[in-house]
Scaffold this motif. Sequence first.
Motif, mmCIF file in Angstrom:
data_model
loop_
_atom_site.group_PDB
_atom_site.id
_atom_site.type_symbol
_atom_site.label_atom_id
_atom_site.label_comp_id
_atom_site.label_asym_id
_atom_site.label_seq_id
_atom_site.Cartn_x
_atom_site.Cartn_y
_atom_site.Cartn_z
ATOM 1 N N ILE A 52 -0.498 -46.327 -30.354
ATOM 2 C CA ILE A 52 -1.028 -46.666 -31.677
ATOM 3 C C ILE A 52 -2.546 -46.813 -31.614
ATOM 4 C CG2 ILE A 52 -0.958 -48.347 -33.553
ATOM 5 C CD1 ILE A 52 1.886 -48.989 -32.759
ATOM 6 N N TYR A 90 -4.504 -45.587 -29.445
ATOM 7 C CA TYR A 90 -5.057 -44.278 -29.116
ATOM 8 C C TYR A 90 -5.161 -43.431 -30.381
ATOM 9 C CZ TYR A 90 -5.625 -40.089 -26.232
ATOM 10 O OH TYR A 90 -6.090 -38.955 -25.635
ATOM 11 N N GLY A 91 -4.110 -43.446 -31.187
ATOM 12 C CA GLY A 91 -4.127 -42.729 -32.459
ATOM 13 C C GLY A 91 -5.240 -43.237 -33.355
ATOM 14 N N MET A 92 -5.404 -44.577 -33.390
ATOM 15 C CA MET A 92 -6.450 -45.168 -34.236
ATOM 16 C C MET A 92 -7.830 -44.706 -33.803
ATOM 17 S SD MET A 92 -5.297 -49.098 -34.634
ATOM 18 C CE MET A 92 -6.910 -49.696 -35.101
ATOM 19 N N ARG A 126 -8.710 -42.076 -32.536
ATOM 20 C CA ARG A 126 -8.980 -40.662 -32.794
ATOM 21 C C ARG A 126 -9.066 -40.330 -34.273
ATOM 22 N NH1 ARG A 126 -6.415 -36.550 -28.825
ATOM 23 N NH2 ARG A 126 -7.726 -37.025 -27.047
ATOM 24 N N LEU A 127 -8.827 -41.316 -35.120
ATOM 25 C CA LEU A 127 -8.955 -41.057 -36.555
ATOM 26 C C LEU A 127 -10.414 -40.795 -36.903
ATOM 27 C CD1 LEU A 127 -6.741 -43.865 -38.128
ATOM 28 C CD2 LEU A 127 -6.313 -41.428 -38.258
ATOM 29 N N THR A 166 -10.160 -33.715 -28.126
ATOM 30 C CA THR A 166 -10.599 -34.896 -28.871
ATOM 31 C C THR A 166 -9.988 -35.028 -30.258
ATOM 32 O OG1 THR A 166 -12.530 -33.582 -29.325
ATOM 33 C CG2 THR A 166 -12.795 -35.376 -27.748
ATOM 34 N N THR A 167 -9.363 -34.007 -30.787
ATOM 35 C CA THR A 167 -8.869 -34.167 -32.153
ATOM 36 C C THR A 167 -7.526 -34.879 -32.180
ATOM 37 O OG1 THR A 167 -8.026 -31.955 -31.961
ATOM 38 C CG2 THR A 167 -10.024 -32.258 -33.289
ATOM 39 N N LEU A 168 -7.140 -35.193 -33.390
ATOM 40 C CA LEU A 168 -5.914 -35.922 -33.630
ATOM 41 C C LEU A 168 -4.725 -34.978 -33.456
ATOM 42 C CD1 LEU A 168 -5.750 -38.819 -34.640
ATOM 43 C CD2 LEU A 168 -5.492 -37.902 -36.924
ATOM 44 N N ASN A 228 -0.316 -38.371 -32.101
ATOM 45 C CA ASN A 228 -1.152 -39.507 -32.499
ATOM 46 C C ASN A 228 -0.801 -39.980 -33.892
ATOM 47 O OD1 ASN A 228 -4.025 -37.985 -30.925
ATOM 48 N ND2 ASN A 228 -2.520 -39.393 -30.109
ATOM 49 N N MET A 229 -0.672 -39.020 -34.823
ATOM 50 C CA MET A 229 -0.381 -39.379 -36.206
ATOM 51 C C MET A 229 0.966 -40.073 -36.317
ATOM 52 S SD MET A 229 -2.758 -38.950 -38.154
ATOM 53 C CE MET A 229 -2.240 -38.948 -39.855
ATOM 54 N N SER A 276 2.705 -41.718 -34.013
ATOM 55 C CA SER A 276 2.764 -43.066 -33.445
ATOM 56 C C SER A 276 2.045 -44.055 -34.348
ATOM 57 C CB SER A 276 2.186 -43.091 -32.034
ATOM 58 O OG SER A 276 0.923 -42.502 -31.997
ATOM 59 N N LEU A 277 0.971 -43.607 -34.960
ATOM 60 C CA LEU A 277 0.232 -44.485 -35.867
ATOM 61 C C LEU A 277 1.074 -44.848 -37.085
ATOM 62 C CD1 LEU A 277 -2.560 -45.662 -35.809
ATOM 63 C CD2 LEU A 277 -3.388 -43.723 -37.119
#
Lengths: 304, 271
Positions: A107, A109-111, A113-114, B6-8, B12-13, B15-16
Amino acid sequence: MSARRIFARPARLAAIAPYLWMVLFFLVPFGFVLKISLSQTAIAQPPYTPVFDFTEGRAALAAAFAQLSFDNFHLLISDNLYILSYLRSLVVAVTSTLILLLIGYPIAYGMARLPQRWQAVAMMLVIVPFWTSFLIRIYAWINILQHDGLLNQMLLALHIVSAPVVWLSTDSAMYLGIVYSYLPFMILPLYATLSKLDASLLEAAGDLGASPRQAFWLVTFPLSLPGVGAGALLCFIPIVGEFVIPDLLAGSSSLMIGQTLWLEFFTNKDWPVASAAAVALLLLLVPPLVLYDRLQRRQLEAGR
Amino acid sequence: MARTVTTLTRFNMTSLALGLAFLYLPIVILVIYSFNASRLVTVWGGWSLRWYHEFFNDRAMLEAAWMSLSVGAVSATLATLLGTLAAVGLARGERFRGRALFSGMLYSPLVMPEVISGLSLLLLFVALNAERGFWTVTIAHTTLTMCFVTVVVQSRLTALDRSLEEAAMDLGCDPVRAFLLVTLPLIVPAIVAGWMLAFTLSLDDVVIASFTTGPGSATLPIRIYSEVRLGVKPEINAICTLVIALIAVIIVIASFASKLSSARGESAAPL
């Protein structure tokens, strides 16, 4: 004398009042815990025989030292109940911290990279539950997990189970509650280190032929270890002494040390044993507390 | 090539999104069910304000709510005062004797298990022969929450450009005036956020309040806790929703304050 040094003197004077407050209401009370953990249980109000009575002079003090009682600590090591709850606290805290890390890391990590603009929003969304009452959030889960709660209704409707599953009063419910309550404490320090990570390091790793996965394990993860440490301490220390979550969500067959302390204090009215349990718990927490204090100081006083 | 690193990613999306859903869904469900007309918590019986009505007629609950609000307001105010002074001492006092002890005493309550803080304060109050009730809970909450205020204000102070107050002193201000005229206005948003945080923490606490309160003066969380142990009740859903609404207002004010603070300086306090 520089302006900075002239400013320092009144600033130090400002600290006197909070200093005295913390000595009186934080440090001194530990002395009382220690003192009462060494005294005998009595059926009285308050329910203990005091050990030290400083008003009666040195002779009385010497006599008091002679009858210092380690009975309560002896009880703690001889009775299985206490050792088991001590161990259980450790197991629960270690397990929960690991689960929190596994869930919190992706989570954070995702944040990180936003896009910049969205990072602030995501950060806010993670902080808000931290402000929302912790008791209410546990209660919200009881609503969902109870016998005819939403979870069972859903599972029944989807024909995943044929009869309601018992969720409450189980260890899984307790772990769920702990992870739910402490997740923001894990995410925030992780996010703080991950967002400061220099993206060009990853580009360099990529240019040198590392796959994204390799770049993560060789560059990102090692550099995020301070955040991992901070998050783990921030969760581990309070979880060891947790009371409300195991009390409301776990079964009563095995207790954590915080529950044992509560039980001895409120139900058995045995203050000396409760105090001894507090001292034992505190001893266990001294090394992580010292580590945490150092981390906190480094973080807050950086740039000085 | 570098772009892929480096991009999303979709991972990532996901899990967020899952993480945020996990954090918010239970609260949303609780709020919805507080408007449920049915007595059975799990059966939807249409929208109703019945349980709010019930709460406003529940004397004991209202008294507990009042006790919590007043303990929260008084302790948050004390904590803000003491915590700000402590933050000034730590951020501007340079080195002084006992500094390590001071910061240790201020940082460790942030993670100290509440059973320990509660028990130790109770033993102190008993030794002092203090009557347990409003003031003992208030003192206990002040002790805990001033540490949070210290952290919030201290991080604001360390981020602040010190040349401003030094310039004020070069222009003839004494340190106290320089602080009041230059530093204080700049850290007001952090102080406001600190007060809000202290208030919500006090409103939330069950364990320390249980140890330090006396008979007949239960706080709202203590009452909620004892009801919850007996099972889910729709009235509790309503009370919880009211508390959440109150906290939401507080968060809006606090975030407004910290937005002001970040508009004036670089980084806002982390909490």
